[in-house]
Design a protein around this motif. Structure first.
Motif, short mmCIF file in Angstrom:
data_model
loop_
_atom_site.label_atom_id
_atom_site.label_comp_id
_atom_site.label_asym_id
_atom_site.label_seq_id
_atom_site.Cartn_x
_atom_site.Cartn_y
_atom_site.Cartn_z
N VAL A 1 0.87 -1.17 0.00
CA VAL A 1 0.00 0.00 0.00
C VAL A 1 0.91 1.22 0.00
CG1 VAL A 1 -1.79 1.26 1.26
CG2 VAL A 1 -1.79 -1.25 1.27
N VAL A 2 0.74 2.09 -1.00
CA VAL A 2 1.60 3.25 -1.18
C VAL A 2 0.81 4.52 -0.90
CG1 VAL A 2 3.11 4.49 -2.77
CG2 VAL A 2 2.88 1.99 -2.96
N LEU A 3 1.30 5.31 0.07
CA LEU A 3 0.69 6.59 0.41
C LEU A 3 1.66 7.69 0.01
CD1 LEU A 3 -0.37 5.61 4.01
CD2 LEU A 3 -1.95 6.14 2.17
N GLY A 4 1.20 8.64 -0.79
CA GLY A 4 2.02 9.81 -1.09
C GLY A 4 2.29 10.57 0.19
N THR A 5 3.20 11.52 0.14
CA THR A 5 3.61 12.24 1.35
C THR A 5 2.44 12.92 2.05
OG1 THR A 5 5.78 12.57 0.38
CG2 THR A 5 5.20 13.98 2.23
N SER A 6 1.60 13.65 1.31
CA SER A 6 0.49 14.35 1.96
C SER A 6 -0.56 13.36 2.46
CB SER A 6 -0.14 15.39 1.03
OG SER A 6 -0.69 14.78 -0.11
N ALA A 7 -0.80 12.28 1.73
CA ALA A 7 -1.76 11.26 2.19
C ALA A 7 -1.25 10.59 3.46
CB ALA A 7 -2.00 10.24 1.09
N ALA A 8 0.06 10.33 3.52
CA ALA A 8 0.64 9.72 4.72
C ALA A 8 0.48 10.65 5.92
CB ALA A 8 2.11 9.39 4.49
N PRO B 1 6.60 7.41 10.71
CA PRO B 1 5.58 6.58 10.06
C PRO B 1 5.54 5.14 10.57
CG PRO B 1 6.65 7.96 8.44
CD PRO B 1 7.41 8.14 9.73
N ALA B 2 6.69 4.53 10.79
CA ALA B 2 6.70 3.14 11.27
C ALA B 2 6.05 3.02 12.65
CB ALA B 2 8.12 2.60 11.32
N GLU B 3 6.30 4.01 13.50
CA GLU B 3 5.71 4.00 14.84
C GLU B 3 4.20 4.19 14.77
OE1 GLU B 3 5.65 6.99 18.63
OE2 GLU B 3 7.55 6.75 17.58
N VAL B 4 3.77 5.19 14.00
CA VAL B 4 2.34 5.53 13.93
C VAL B 4 1.55 4.43 13.22
CG1 VAL B 4 0.66 7.22 13.11
CG2 VAL B 4 2.86 8.00 14.00
N LEU B 5 2.00 4.02 12.04
CA LEU B 5 1.29 2.98 11.31
C LEU B 5 1.46 1.62 11.99
CD1 LEU B 5 2.07 4.20 7.72
CD2 LEU B 5 -0.17 4.15 8.81
#
Length: 119
Positions: free
Chosen positions: A58-65, A79-83
């Protein structure tokens, strides 16, 4: 962090092994933004996909992430911590993540791989 692809660095956020089936989830930072890789291997994967291993990416662009992380309660975290919190119980899969992203109207791309070959 581990080097999962040339030019990409990621962190494993889940490893589950039960009844001969293995599932790992990695969160990867790449030039595409943030990617969530889920790999399964074992008899259930063989039954469902007809191959011994399968990868969903699953690929999230920077703003989507950033938007996803904000809705998960930590826009400024790693990101690894939050997701990783999304997957921490081992019950949720990338399909659950995609359902949540759809419900939240956050754009993403998904790529599936059968036995390591991306389709």
């Amino acid at each position: 962090m581990k080097d999962v692809l040339v030019g990409s660095v990621g962190a494993n956020v889940l490893s589950v092994h039960a009844a001969g089936e293995s599932r790992t989830v990695d969160v990867v930072l790449s030039e595409n933004g943030v990617e969530v890789w889920e790999e399964t291997f074992g008899p259930t994967t063989m039954s469902v996909h007809g191959t011994p291993s399968h990868i969903n990416r699953v690929v999230l662009g920077t703003s989507a992430a950033r938007e996803a992380m904000s809705l998960l309660g930590n826009r400024d975290g790693e990101p690894a911590e939050v997701l990783g919190e999304f997957f921490k119980t081992g019950e949720k899969t990338t399909l659950d993540l995609m359902d949540w992203l759809d419900w939240s109207a956050i754009p993403y791309k998904v790529v599936s791989s059968v036995d390591g070959f991306f389709l």
